[in-house]
Design a protein around this motif. Structure first.
Motif, PDB file in Angstrom:
ATOM      1  N   ARG A 350     -45.479  49.497  25.941  1.00 30.69           N
ATOM      2  CA  ARG A 350     -45.872  49.548  27.351  1.00 30.69           C
ATOM      3  C   ARG A 350     -45.661  48.191  27.971  1.00 30.69           C
ATOM      4  NH1 ARG A 350     -49.939  50.240  23.071  1.00 30.69           N
ATOM      5  NH2 ARG A 350     -52.002  49.702  23.845  1.00 30.69           N
ATOM      6  N   PRO A 351     -45.129  48.150  29.238  1.00 32.72           N
ATOM      7  CA  PRO A 351     -44.730  49.293  30.059  1.00 32.72           C
ATOM      8  C   PRO A 351     -43.354  49.823  29.660  1.00 32.72           C
ATOM      9  CG  PRO A 351     -44.239  47.259  31.220  1.00 32.72           C
ATOM     10  CD  PRO A 351     -44.930  46.868  29.937  1.00 32.72           C
ATOM     11  N   THR A 352     -43.055  51.061  30.120  1.00 35.04           N
ATOM     12  CA  THR A 352     -41.710  51.621  29.994  1.00 35.04           C
ATOM     13  C   THR A 352     -41.277  52.319  31.282  1.00 35.04           C
ATOM     14  OG1 THR A 352     -42.624  53.615  28.971  1.00 35.04           O
ATOM     15  CG2 THR A 352     -41.733  51.932  27.482  1.00 35.04           C
ATOM     16  N   GLU A 353     -42.005  52.076  32.374  1.00 30.04           N
ATOM     17  CA  GLU A 353     -41.587  52.641  33.659  1.00 30.04           C
ATOM     18  C   GLU A 353     -40.171  52.161  33.975  1.00 30.04           C
ATOM     19  OE1 GLU A 353     -42.702  54.771  36.100  1.00 30.04           O
ATOM     20  OE2 GLU A 353     -40.769  54.269  36.987  1.00 30.04           O
ATOM     21  N   THR A 354     -39.320  53.102  34.374  1.00 35.92           N
ATOM     22  CA  THR A 354     -37.921  52.732  34.602  1.00 35.92           C
ATOM     23  C   THR A 354     -37.659  52.239  36.018  1.00 35.92           C
ATOM     24  OG1 THR A 354     -35.657  53.467  34.262  1.00 35.92           O
ATOM     25  CG2 THR A 354     -37.184  55.078  35.240  1.00 35.92           C
ATOM     26  N   GLU A 355     -38.466  52.700  36.966  1.00 35.93           N
ATOM     27  CA  GLU A 355     -38.267  52.312  38.376  1.00 35.93           C
ATOM     28  C   GLU A 355     -38.455  50.799  38.536  1.00 35.93           C
ATOM     29  OE1 GLU A 355     -37.600  53.623  42.372  1.00 35.93           O
ATOM     30  OE2 GLU A 355     -37.889  54.936  40.651  1.00 35.93           O
ATOM     31  N   ALA A 357     -37.304  48.347  36.840  1.00 38.27           N
ATOM     32  CA  ALA A 357     -37.552  47.608  35.594  1.00 38.27           C
ATOM     33  C   ALA A 357     -36.769  46.299  35.529  1.00 38.27           C
ATOM     34  CB  ALA A 357     -37.196  48.494  34.396  1.00 38.27           C
ATOM     35  N   ALA A 358     -35.517  46.331  35.968  1.00 38.13           N
ATOM     36  CA  ALA A 358     -34.700  45.117  35.879  1.00 38.13           C
ATOM     37  C   ALA A 358     -35.250  44.040  36.810  1.00 38.13           C
ATOM     38  CB  ALA A 358     -33.246  45.431  36.213  1.00 38.13           C
ATOM     39  N   MET A 359     -35.575  44.439  38.037  1.00 38.64           N
ATOM     40  CA  MET A 359     -36.125  43.450  38.977  1.00 38.64           C
ATOM     41  C   MET A 359     -37.471  42.936  38.482  1.00 38.64           C
ATOM     42  SD  MET A 359     -35.095  41.863  41.565  1.00 38.64           S
ATOM     43  CE  MET A 359     -33.875  42.809  42.470  1.00 38.64           C
ATOM     44  N   GLY A 360     -38.234  43.791  37.855  1.00 35.43           N
ATOM     45  CA  GLY A 360     -39.505  43.350  37.279  1.00 35.43           C
ATOM     46  C   GLY A 360     -39.298  42.283  36.215  1.00 35.43           C
ATOM     47  N   ALA A 361     -38.241  42.440  35.426  1.00 34.41           N
ATOM     48  CA  ALA A 361     -37.943  41.443  34.388  1.00 34.41           C
ATOM     49  C   ALA A 361     -37.557  40.114  35.025  1.00 34.41           C
ATOM     50  CB  ALA A 361     -36.830  41.962  33.481  1.00 34.41           C
ATOM     51  N   VAL A 362     -36.750  40.179  36.078  1.00 34.19           N
ATOM     52  CA  VAL A 362     -36.359  38.936  36.764  1.00 34.19           C
ATOM     53  C   VAL A 362     -37.590  38.229  37.324  1.00 34.19           C
ATOM     54  CG1 VAL A 362     -35.136  38.001  38.771  1.00 34.19           C
ATOM     55  CG2 VAL A 362     -34.038  39.734  37.326  1.00 34.19           C
ATOM     56  N   LYS A 363     -38.485  39.007  37.922  1.00 29.04           N
ATOM     57  CA  LYS A 363     -39.699  38.407  38.496  1.00 29.04           C
ATOM     58  C   LYS A 363     -40.552  37.763  37.410  1.00 29.04           C
ATOM     59  CE  LYS A 363     -40.209  41.045  42.771  1.00 29.04           C
ATOM     60  NZ  LYS A 363     -40.299  42.457  43.116  1.00 29.04           N
ATOM     61  N   ASN A 383     -30.642  38.558  40.952  1.00 29.83           N
ATOM     62  CA  ASN A 383     -31.178  39.656  41.757  1.00 29.83           C
ATOM     63  C   ASN A 383     -30.126  40.736  41.973  1.00 29.83           C
ATOM     64  OD1 ASN A 383     -33.754  38.597  42.025  1.00 29.83           O
ATOM     65  ND2 ASN A 383     -33.287  37.492  43.899  1.00 29.83           N
ATOM     66  N   GLN A 384     -28.891  40.321  42.157  1.00 29.02           N
ATOM     67  CA  GLN A 384     -27.833  41.308  42.357  1.00 29.02           C
ATOM     68  C   GLN A 384     -27.630  42.147  41.093  1.00 29.02           C
ATOM     69  OE1 GLN A 384     -23.881  39.759  42.713  1.00 29.02           O
ATOM     70  NE2 GLN A 384     -23.010  41.792  43.068  1.00 29.02           N
ATOM     71  N   LEU A 385     -27.597  41.462  39.969  1.00 30.77           N
ATOM     72  CA  LEU A 385     -27.441  42.195  38.707  1.00 30.77           C
ATOM     73  C   LEU A 385     -28.596  43.173  38.496  1.00 30.77           C
ATOM     74  CD1 LEU A 385     -26.281  39.210  36.444  1.00 30.77           C
ATOM     75  CD2 LEU A 385     -24.911  41.244  37.017  1.00 30.77           C
ATOM     76  N   ALA A 386     -29.812  42.724  38.834  1.00 29.60           N
ATOM     77  CA  ALA A 386     -30.986  43.583  38.654  1.00 29.60           C
ATOM     78  C   ALA A 386     -30.958  44.754  39.625  1.00 29.60           C
ATOM     79  CB  ALA A 386     -32.259  42.764  38.854  1.00 29.60           C
ATOM     80  N   GLU A 387     -30.580  44.487  40.868  1.00 30.44           N
ATOM     81  CA  GLU A 387     -30.526  45.581  41.850  1.00 30.44           C
ATOM     82  C   GLU A 387     -29.513  46.647  41.427  1.00 30.44           C
ATOM     83  OE1 GLU A 387     -29.653  43.920  45.705  1.00 30.44           O
ATOM     84  OE2 GLU A 387     -31.588  42.866  45.772  1.00 30.44           O
ATOM     85  N   GLU A 388     -28.380  46.191  40.936  1.00 28.89           N
ATOM     86  CA  GLU A 388     -27.360  47.153  40.514  1.00 28.89           C
ATOM     87  C   GLU A 388     -27.825  47.966  39.303  1.00 28.89           C
ATOM     88  OE1 GLU A 388     -23.568  44.592  42.253  1.00 28.89           O
ATOM     89  OE2 GLU A 388     -23.782  44.829  40.084  1.00 28.89           O
ATOM     90  N   ALA A 389     -28.520  47.287  38.393  1.00 23.23           N
ATOM     91  CA  ALA A 389     -29.044  48.015  37.220  1.00 23.23           C
ATOM     92  C   ALA A 389     -30.122  49.008  37.643  1.00 23.23           C
ATOM     93  CB  ALA A 389     -29.605  47.028  36.202  1.00 23.23           C
ATOM     94  N   ASP A 390     -30.989  48.574  38.538  1.00 18.85           N
ATOM     95  CA  ASP A 390     -32.072  49.454  38.983  1.00 18.85           C
ATOM     96  C   ASP A 390     -31.562  50.617  39.841  1.00 18.85           C
ATOM     97  OD1 ASP A 390     -34.132  48.234  37.635  1.00 18.85           O
ATOM     98  OD2 ASP A 390     -34.617  46.850  39.263  1.00 18.85           O
ATOM     99  N   ALA A 391     -30.346  50.481  40.380  1.00 19.01           N
ATOM    100  CA  ALA A 391     -29.777  51.555  41.201  1.00 19.01           C
ATOM    101  C   ALA A 391     -29.123  52.631  40.335  1.00 19.01           C
ATOM    102  CB  ALA A 391     -28.756  50.981  42.179  1.00 19.01           C
ATOM    103  N   ALA A 392     -28.951  52.355  39.052  1.00 27.61           N
ATOM    104  CA  ALA A 392     -28.303  53.333  38.157  1.00 27.61           C
ATOM    105  C   ALA A 392     -29.159  54.589  38.080  1.00 27.61           C
ATOM    106  CB  ALA A 392     -28.122  52.731  36.771  1.00 27.61           C
ATOM    107  N   LYS A 393     -28.460  55.744  38.041  1.00 24.69           N
ATOM    108  CA  LYS A 393     -29.201  56.998  37.965  1.00 24.69           C
ATOM    109  C   LYS A 393     -28.816  57.733  36.682  1.00 24.69           C
ATOM    110  CE  LYS A 393     -29.732  57.767  42.908  1.00 24.69           C
ATOM    111  NZ  LYS A 393     -28.606  57.252  43.698  1.00 24.69           N
TER     112      LYS A 393
END
Ligand SMILES: [Fe+2]
Ligand SMILES: [Fe+2]
Length: 393
Positions: A350-355, A357-363, A383-393
């Protein structure tokens, strides 16, 4: 393993074949240094000459991924899979950089993890937590270097762009005897270490994914800026100051590795390709193995007060600490609530929430102080790398 930095690149089997030399050159951002010298300058030149990165407006990643959804239109990786892998490559490059600094001063310097000559006093202080700390630091460093190199090589093998952060290897090294004098990506000398993972993994009725928060194990570490490596030889005394630095490192190791332990399962939920999923499911649990080891060792950090700055490492086995929330030998994940509080409790990561997640790691890494001194372009890229990862579906 035999991948190397520099001009000699090796046959590294991947999948059904061997990556061609040009492909590996394109993927060598974090490839292992060879024979003692970590020549950032020559490596950067090589990477850039190989056309591995596109540098514009501070961005190194080719963001012109085909709109139709396939990375570069080659049909090998879905855009989202490539984005997730690239974010993980960046995270692993960052991990490798910080672990390299620990290894130079308190690990084992050898052909697998070259660079640095060790600080005997700091090494001894870290070994107060466990006599094998130098070996564990070495092996964790080795693991991160290979994580980064593998993910970048995998990306290249699929026709996708790898990640290269060499432009940002500009932060100063420790001036303590034993450290290499090279530019770094990360700063281990002004850390604000979140130690709430300690109580998060001991709770049986809370989960960060359900909105719960957790107390700090070492409140002082989360409320100031402290070195986790000696900044110079002046930090090698007095004894409790040096031990506080070693204790800080001990808790920081866990902070980093519990983050990786959560990041992989969080991102794996949005991977499309089975082979990419296999990559995430095979690397992620090694982060958990690191975390578990460090969790055990952090509990051996001796209670003390740093006489130079008042930082307190409390006795976690005595009041007002102690009990289920703090007892040092409770290092297995305590079963807790998961998904919905009506389910029976279960032992989980924990946590494993996917929404997000990448931006959370950067923060989290930014709040840790790891990037103090980096320019705005660095954060723009992350931030760009995280946004792109978090946009993956
Ligand atoms: Fe890793
Ligand atoms: Fe890791």
């Amino acid at each position: 393993m035999n991948t190397q930095i520099g001009s000699t690149i090796i046959d590294r089997k991947h999948g059904s074949g061997v990556l061609r030399e040009t492909e590996i050159n394109k993927a060598t951002e974090t490839i292992k240094p060879s024979k003692g010298s970590f020549s950032r300058r020559s490596f950067l030149g090589k990477s850039l000459a190989a056309g591995a990165v596109t540098m514009g407006a501070g961005l190194l990643v080719n963001t012109l991924a085909a709109k139709e959804g396939n990375e570069k239109g080659k049909g090998h990786l879905k855009k989202g899979d490539a984005a997730i892998l690239r974010f993980l490559a960046a995270a692993e490059i960052i991990e490798a950089d910080l672990w390299q600094q620990y290894n130079e001063l308190a690990g084992i310097q050898d052909s697998e993890v070259p660079g640095g000559t060790g600080s005997p006093a700091y090494t001894a202080a870290v070994q107060v937590l466990d006599s094998d700390m130098d070996q564990y630091i070495h092996d964790n460093t080795d693991d991160e270097i290979t994580h980064a190199a593998f993910i970048n090589a995998f990306l290249v093998s699929k026709g996708a762009d790898p990640v290269n952060l060499d432009q940002f290897r500009t932060l100063p090294s420790s001036q303590a005897t034993g450290a290499q004098q090279i530019g770094r990506l990360t700063n281990l000398m002004q850390l604000t270490v979140d130690t709430s993972w300690w109580t998060r993994y001991r709770s049986d009725n809370k989960n960060p994914d359900l909105g719960d928060t957790f107390p700090q194990a070492v409140p002082g570490l989360s409320a100031g800026q402290f070195p986790a490596i000696p900044r110079n030889d002046g930090d090698l005394a007095p004894a409790n100051h040096l031990q506080a630095i070693a204790n800080t490192a001990g808790f920081h190791f866990c902070f980093i590795e519990q983050g990786g332990t959560s990041l992989y399962p969080s991102l794996a939920q949005r991977v499309d390709d089975v082979e990419v999923l296999r990559v995430l499911l095979s690397i992620g649990p090694t982060e958990a193995m690191h975390f578990q080891t460090w969790h055990d060792k952090a509990g051996n950090a001796p209670p003390l007060t740093d006489p130079t700055n008042g930082l307190v490492f409390p006795d976690l086995n005595s009041p007002p600490f102690g009990g289920e929330e703090f007892q040092t030998n409770l290092i297995m994940p305590e079963p807790t609530v998961f998904l919905n509080r009506t389910f029976p409790i279960v032992s989980i990561i924990r946590p494993t929430e996917t929404e997000g997640a990448a931006m959370g790691a950067v923060k989290a890494l930014t709040a840790d102080g790891l990037f103090i001194g980096q320019p705005p372009e660095f954060f723009t890229l992350l931030n760009q790398l995280a946004e792109e990862a978090d946009a993956a579906k």
